[in-house]
Design a protein around this motif. Structure first.
Motif, short mmCIF file in Angstrom:
data_model
loop_
_atom_site.label_atom_id
_atom_site.label_comp_id
_atom_site.label_asym_id
_atom_site.label_seq_id
_atom_site.Cartn_x
_atom_site.Cartn_y
_atom_site.Cartn_z
N GLN A 57 -0.68 8.65 6.09
CA GLN A 57 -1.08 7.93 4.87
C GLN A 57 -1.22 8.85 3.66
O GLN A 57 -1.47 8.37 2.57
CB GLN A 57 -2.43 7.25 5.11
CG GLN A 57 -2.42 6.16 6.18
CD GLN A 57 -2.25 4.78 5.60
OE1 GLN A 57 -1.24 4.13 5.81
NE2 GLN A 57 -3.22 4.33 4.85
N ASP A 58 -1.11 10.15 3.87
CA ASP A 58 -1.36 11.11 2.79
C ASP A 58 -0.09 11.93 2.55
O ASP A 58 0.22 12.83 3.31
CB ASP A 58 -2.52 12.03 3.20
CG ASP A 58 -2.86 13.06 2.13
OD1 ASP A 58 -2.07 13.21 1.16
OD2 ASP A 58 -3.91 13.71 2.26
N GLN A 89 -9.71 9.25 3.47
CA GLN A 89 -9.90 9.07 2.03
C GLN A 89 -9.55 7.65 1.57
O GLN A 89 -9.02 7.47 0.48
CB GLN A 89 -9.09 10.11 1.26
CG GLN A 89 -7.64 10.18 1.70
CD GLN A 89 -6.90 11.36 1.11
OE1 GLN A 89 -7.21 11.78 0.00
NE2 GLN A 89 -5.92 11.88 1.82
N ASP A 90 -9.85 6.68 2.39
CA ASP A 90 -9.78 5.30 1.93
C ASP A 90 -10.79 4.49 2.75
O ASP A 90 -11.40 5.01 3.69
CB ASP A 90 -8.35 4.72 2.06
CG ASP A 90 -7.82 4.79 3.47
OD1 ASP A 90 -8.60 4.60 4.43
OD2 ASP A 90 -6.62 5.03 3.64
N THR A 114 -8.37 6.47 -8.65
CA THR A 114 -8.10 5.65 -7.47
C THR A 114 -9.15 5.92 -6.39
O THR A 114 -9.88 6.92 -6.42
CB THR A 114 -6.72 5.95 -6.85
OG1 THR A 114 -6.73 7.28 -6.34
CG2 THR A 114 -5.61 5.81 -7.87
N ARG A 115 -9.23 5.01 -5.43
CA ARG A 115 -10.17 5.20 -4.33
C ARG A 115 -9.89 6.53 -3.63
O ARG A 115 -10.82 7.28 -3.30
CB ARG A 115 -10.04 4.03 -3.34
CG ARG A 115 -11.02 4.03 -2.21
CD ARG A 115 -12.47 3.85 -2.63
NE ARG A 115 -12.73 2.58 -3.30
CZ ARG A 115 -13.93 2.23 -3.77
NH1 ARG A 115 -14.98 3.02 -3.63
NH2 ARG A 115 -14.08 1.09 -4.40
N GLN A 116 -8.62 6.86 -3.41
CA GLN A 116 -8.30 8.11 -2.73
C GLN A 116 -8.77 9.31 -3.57
O GLN A 116 -9.30 10.28 -3.04
CB GLN A 116 -6.79 8.22 -2.47
CG GLN A 116 -6.29 7.32 -1.35
CD GLN A 116 -6.03 5.90 -1.82
OE1 GLN A 116 -6.18 5.57 -3.00
NE2 GLN A 116 -5.63 5.03 -0.90
N LEU A 147 1.01 4.41 -2.61
CA LEU A 147 0.63 5.75 -2.18
C LEU A 147 1.80 6.72 -2.17
O LEU A 147 1.61 7.91 -1.96
CB LEU A 147 0.01 5.69 -0.78
CG LEU A 147 -1.34 4.96 -0.68
CD1 LEU A 147 -1.73 4.77 0.78
CD2 LEU A 147 -2.42 5.73 -1.41
N ASP A 201 0.84 -1.21 0.00
CA ASP A 201 0.00 0.00 0.00
C ASP A 201 0.87 1.25 0.00
O ASP A 201 0.60 2.22 -0.71
CB ASP A 201 -0.88 0.04 1.26
CG ASP A 201 -2.11 -0.84 1.13
OD1 ASP A 201 -2.36 -1.36 0.03
OD2 ASP A 201 -2.82 -1.01 2.14
N ASN A 245 -18.80 5.99 -2.82
CA ASN A 245 -17.98 4.78 -2.78
C ASN A 245 -18.61 3.54 -3.42
O ASN A 245 -18.74 2.49 -2.78
CB ASN A 245 -17.59 4.44 -1.33
CG ASN A 245 -16.35 5.20 -0.90
OD1 ASN A 245 -15.36 5.21 -1.64
ND2 ASN A 245 -16.40 5.85 0.23
#
Lengths: 333, 701
Positions: A122-123, B629-630, B273-275, A40, A36, B185
């Motif tokens: 995560q961002d 955002q996921d 993408t999902r994000q 990302l 992941d 979603n």
């Protein structure tokens, strides 16, 4: 994602040497977290050293207990009859985490080394000291519902996401590490660290250190242990708070020994030693458990978004003890 | 082509649980989705997004991206193809240096593989000049009054004298209810394959798009690209859900079209993408509903006031019709509704399953629960006492108002009788247990502009074509059944074609209007075909027709209704909530296919429960974007949360509305459900939480 080299390690020593020699190299286990991150752009290693096929996937019965290979899958560890009987908290913690598919893929070592799910980590477009040291902490003053209430620092207010790590700390497990300097043994409760002014590092491991196994020592404590996880939905969610309790009780109801470890409250599994001290050698009652939790929580410093964790972890601790001792007298609240 | 008012048809195939006609393709993986269609030498396109909420692009440094192996080109506002029209601020991307929200498309990277394109996008350096932005919806934002609310409803309504009625009411309830930002979603992320060519000496753009309406996409894009609609072909044979977010083309569709314009004819694949979906493909605005209810001691409403504060985007207005159902739901002589919008520097909100009804009825139905308690009444009885004789908004009789039947049948099925009146009065072990009820409603809608084509085939088969889309609802199956009954043949004699602008025009799969709109056109075309060609036609004969409306809308108000009952358990130690039982009973007209209909209604109930307990897009006002955002941080109900969800419906048919007797089922399942759960959570604990989602934080203590 950035192009990278892939090395299939031939044995643990070669894996360690390869990673140790290359600051841009990383171990690849089950990949449930690292892959992941590659997608990302959270981490951009130059080389992945795949250790997932190495024969570190066995259960070894020893004189003291059970040694678990680092590549044992979470699902296999959770299902093992010896683990379920001798260290139920470990099995319960694993089954409270992730989903069936992920548990089939994730490894014992990798579970302990997963990174925070803090939304700012995560961002890559937001500052985060853990991802980019010195850039700042967005979670302090931001979305804080999952933030730490104990042991946080201005550099980092996040929590460690592993359920397994919380359970291991409660049964005095140890982590076996092979590193550039040789082998060493680290108590599970000392593997993870508080952020201080260095948010980047989750654990005491250095670059090139490879977890090869986890030792589970057999004990009366471990046999009477359980895990309570509080989360937003019934499955497949990280803990709001979690509690691992291991208890050795004398026949008269006095606490011979006890471990209380909290998840979801700190940058590491939080061994509630003040709570343990308050309980040890005394009769076990609901009131004593709550008072012990409060003693530990005296130093809690939650942000407003995370303030609910204080009563929640106290109540969850009481619940965990009640699950272990159904006869535990319940007092009016 | 003819338009006619179709006559009602008899149900033979309709009403049977015909398995999905495309089920085998879907479960075996042979159904191709938007970026799975084989096309020659496709290029991958990746989006580069702004990282400020407001300002301008100063420069785009492409050098590192272009140096990356596999990257062919980077397109930004300085060299993107120019659009002929730019009124649609959401779709008019890369036309100037302005940044209107964080996550806006500021450049495109084209590469030989999606991996190279993604890395190329990471390597593009965008220098931005930031300006002060406002991205937080608060009660004290500056607001304005939009001219209309979605789709074209009055912004404000007023009847009687609300203030005087409230002043004289025995019981007054005044409360504020909030719903959070939510993202649709769907399972399949938005995706588009695009390529340009020539036909008859004119440009031609072809798209495979994951869309709820192919004709709508062509209609939106063509004029912006300086073309006639016929020059844009859009196909969507299979779509993995939309929940409204694919109802209109979003910016990525234009991005794919513009990117493909630069490749000399090579097709471009763009998978969001999902994000990225959390920034680019629509969402439900947060809402703040201020309710005032005035009633006499018996619970009869004298006044209903519903003031809504919500937000739109500076780039393009979207005004959610949150108070719309308040206008017609219950009787009261004095009523007032209003919508006010804050203009924020945020992504453009859009449709999400039951826009308006979902947040509005959440607020209204919790307010009714609170009023019932204030009046000492059973919540179901309160609703019975406020049943109107006529639609309070239109003054017309309801063609069918099945609310009380749904409430009564649901109460009996659920075991509502004997429910303790006092909250926090039932405990089962570690759990507080409560039950709650709420009403549901959704307007019956038929869209204009639908045409179907019937063609006779050899062996007494028929090709039935309409340019609508099955987004996973089962429309392909239901329309097959409708066509069969309209032609008086079996469903296996029908070859149904849809999902292509080469087929006759059709309206969007939205507003629960698909079956009603497309089905009516199919019935009209079938009846016209029989008139023209009889019952034993030679192969190759064709008829196209659309369905005209009669005067029924001037005589009746058409709505579906429902009643939702929930049991909620709240853990006394941890505050965790569980919903072991959820029941919805609906009055929706004829159910064309009980199997796919049950999926729609159960799915709506699950989504409503998910909204009650989990769903929240957290926008960080410092940055301006959604940080959850996921799907690990934007929680939707997981399997373990869905334990006892049941839906059933009244046996009825409304042939005044459609020749099939149906009224639409896609959205009503989500309406009222969050309120039923919230009311049950209150009944369990005595703790009234008015802001969604209901999480353990609020109940632990």
């Amino acid at each position: 994602m950035k192009e990278l080299a892939y090395v299939r390690a031939s044995d643990p020593a070669q894996a360690v040497a390869t990673v140790a020699d290359d600051p841009d190299a990383r171990f690849l286990g089950g990949g449930t977290n690292l892959v992941d991150h590659l997608k990302l752009g959270i981490t951009t290693p130059g080389t992945l050293v795949d250790i997932s096929h190495l024969p570190l996937d066995g259960f070894e019965e020893t004189a003291d207990g059970l040694t678990i290979g680092a590549n044992v899958r979470n699902s296999d560890l959770a299902a093992d009859r010896r683990v379920r009987a001798g260290w139920p908290v470990v099995s319960r913690a694993l089954l409270a985490g992730a989903s069936g598919q992920i548990r089939n893929q994730a490894t014992t070592g990798g579970n302990l080394l997963q990174r925070t799910r803090c939304v700012y980590f995560q961002d890559p477009t937001t500052p985060c000291n853990k991802r980019e040291p010195g850039s700042g902490c967005s979670a302090a003053g931001g979305y804080g519902r999952y933030n730490a209430i104990l042991g946080a620092s201005p550099a980092c207010v996040t929590v460690h996401p592993s359920d397994l790590a919380v359970a291991l700390a409660a049964v005095d497990a140890a982590v076996l590490v092979l590193g550039p300097g040789g082998r060493r043994r680290i108590p599970a409760a000392e593997l993870h660290r508080l952020p201080g002014d260095d948010a980047e590092h989750d654990t005491v491991l250095g670059h090139g250190d490879l977890i090869t196994a986890v030792e589970l020592p057999a004990s009366a404590l471990a046999r009477r242990s359980t895990y309570v996880k509080v989360r937003d939905r019934a499955s497949f969610a990280f803990a709001l708070v979690s509690v691992a309790v291991a208890l050795d009780l004398a026949e008269d109801g006095t606490v011979t020994d006890v471990r209380v470890v909290w998840g979801g409250v700190a940058h590491k599994p939080w061994r509630a030693e003040r709570a343990e001290d308050a309980l040890r050698g005394r009769p076990l009652t609901e009131a004593a458990v709550r008072a012990a939790a409060d003693a530990e929580l005296a130093s809690a410093a939650p942000s407003s978004d995370a303030g609910y964790k204080v009563p929640m972890v106290r109540n969850a601790t009481a619940l965990a003890f009640r699950r272990l001792v159904p006869a535990l007298a319940e007092e009016d609240r | 082509m003819t338009d006619l008012v179709p006559a009602p048809i008899d149900a033979k195939a309709m009403g049977t649980a015909l398995p999905r006609v495309d089920g085998v393709e879907k479960v075996t993986g042979s159904a191709a989705y938007a970026v799975e269609h084989p096309v020659p030498r496709p290029l991958a396109c990746w989006l580069v997004q702004s990282t400020i909420a407001r300002g301008r692009v100063v420069s785009v440094d492409r050098s590192a991206a272009l140096a990356h192996p596999g990257v062919l080109s980077v397109v930004d506002h300085t060299d993107a193809p120019r659009l002929a029209e730019t009124d649609n601020g959401e779709l008019a991307i890369l036309q100037d240096d302005r940044i209107g929200f964080r996550g806006q498309i500021v450049a495109l990277v084209l590469a030989e593989s999606s991996e190279a394109a993604r890395e190329g996008a990471r390597l593009v350096r965008v220098e931005q000049q930031e300006e002060p932005a406002e991205a937080e919806l608060r009660e004290d934002n500056a607001t304005y009054r939009p001219e209309k609310v979605n789709p074209s409803m009055e912004t404000d309504t007023e009847t009687g004298d609300v203030d005087t009625a409230l002043a004289g009411a025995d019981v007054v309830l005044e409360q504020t209810y909030r719903t959070p930002y939510e993202h649709n979603n769907p399972l399949e992320p938005h995706a588009t394959t695009a390529w340009w060519g020539e036909e008859d000496g004119r440009d031609r753009l072809t798209l495979y798009d994951s869309s709820q309406g192919v004709h709508g996409v062509a209609t939106a894009l063509a004029p912006m690209l300086g073309m006639e609609k016929e020059q844009v072909r859009v196909m969507a044979p299979y779509v993995g859900g939309g929940f409204g977010s694919k109802g209109e083309a979003h910016a990525h569709v234009m991005a794919a079209a513009l990117a493909a314009r630069t490749t000399g004819g090579r097709p471009v694949r763009l998978a969001v993408t999902r994000q990225q979906m959390f920034a680019l493909t629509g969402y439900r605005t947060a809402t703040i509903s201020k309710f005032r209810l005035g009633a006499d001691r018996d619970g009869r409403l004298a006044a209903i006031e519903h003031g809504v504060l919500e937000q739109t985007s500076r780039l393009r207005e979207f005004a959610e019709q949150t108070a719309s159902s308040t206008r017609m739901m219950y009787a009261a002589p004095n009523r007032r509704t209003s919508h006010r919008l804050a203009v924020l520097d945020v992504a453009v909100p859009s449709w999400m399953r039951a826009p308006g009804e979902m947040p509005g009825m959440y607020a209204h139905e919790v307010a009714m629960d609170e009023l019932a308690e204030a009046c000492g009444l059973d919540p179901v009885e309160l609703r019975r006492r406020n049943e109107p004789d006529l639609d309070p908004e239109k003054g017309l009789p309801f063609d069918r108002r099945g609310l009380l039947e749904c409430l009564d049948r649901g109460a009996a099925r659920f075991g509502w009788a004997g429910r303790p009146r006092e909250p926090r009065s039932t405990r089962d072990g570690e759990w507080w247990v409560g039950t709650g009820a709420a009403s549901a409603t959704y307007p019956a809608m038929r869209q204009p502009g639908n045409v179907a084509r019937i063609e006779s085939l050899p062996d007494a088969r028929y090709a039935v074509s309409i340019g609508s889309v099955d987004i996973g609802t089962g429309a392909r199956t239901a329309l097959t059944q409708i066509a069969a009954d309209a032609l008086s043949v079996g469903p296996d004699a029908i070859d149904l074609h849809l999902g292509d602008t080469a087929l006759p025009p059709a309206s969007v799969a939205g507003g629960s209007s698909g079956t009603s709109s497309w089905g009516s056109a199919i019935v009209a075309a079938a009846q016209q075909f029989r008139t023209e060609h009889g019952h034993r036609p030679a192969p190759g004969l064709r008829t196209e027709a659309g369905a005209e409306r009669g005067d029924e809308a001037e005589r009746f108000s058409f709505h579906s209704f429902g009643a939702v009952f929930a049991e909620v358990r709240v853990h006394r130690d941890t505050g965790e909530l569980r919903v072991p039982r959820l029941l919805g009973v609906y009055s929706v007209g004829r159910v064309v296919n009980p199997m796919t209909a049950r999926s729609q209604l159960v799915g709506g109930l699950v989504m409503g429960m998910s909204a009650a307990l989990f769903e929240e897009s957290v926008r960080d006002p410092r940055f301006g974007h959604v940080v959850t955002q996921d799907l690990a941080t934007y929680h939707i109900a997981a399997h373990a949360d869905v334990t006892g969800v049941e839906a059933e419906w009244l046996d009825e048919s409304t042939t005044t509305f459609t020749p099939m007797g149906s009224r639409g089922i896609g959205e009503i399942g989500i309406v009222g459900t969050a309120a039923a759960v919230a009311n049950a959570a209150y009944h369990a604990t005595g703790i009234r939480v008015r802001d969604l989602p209901l999480t353990a934080d609020a109940y632990v203590g």
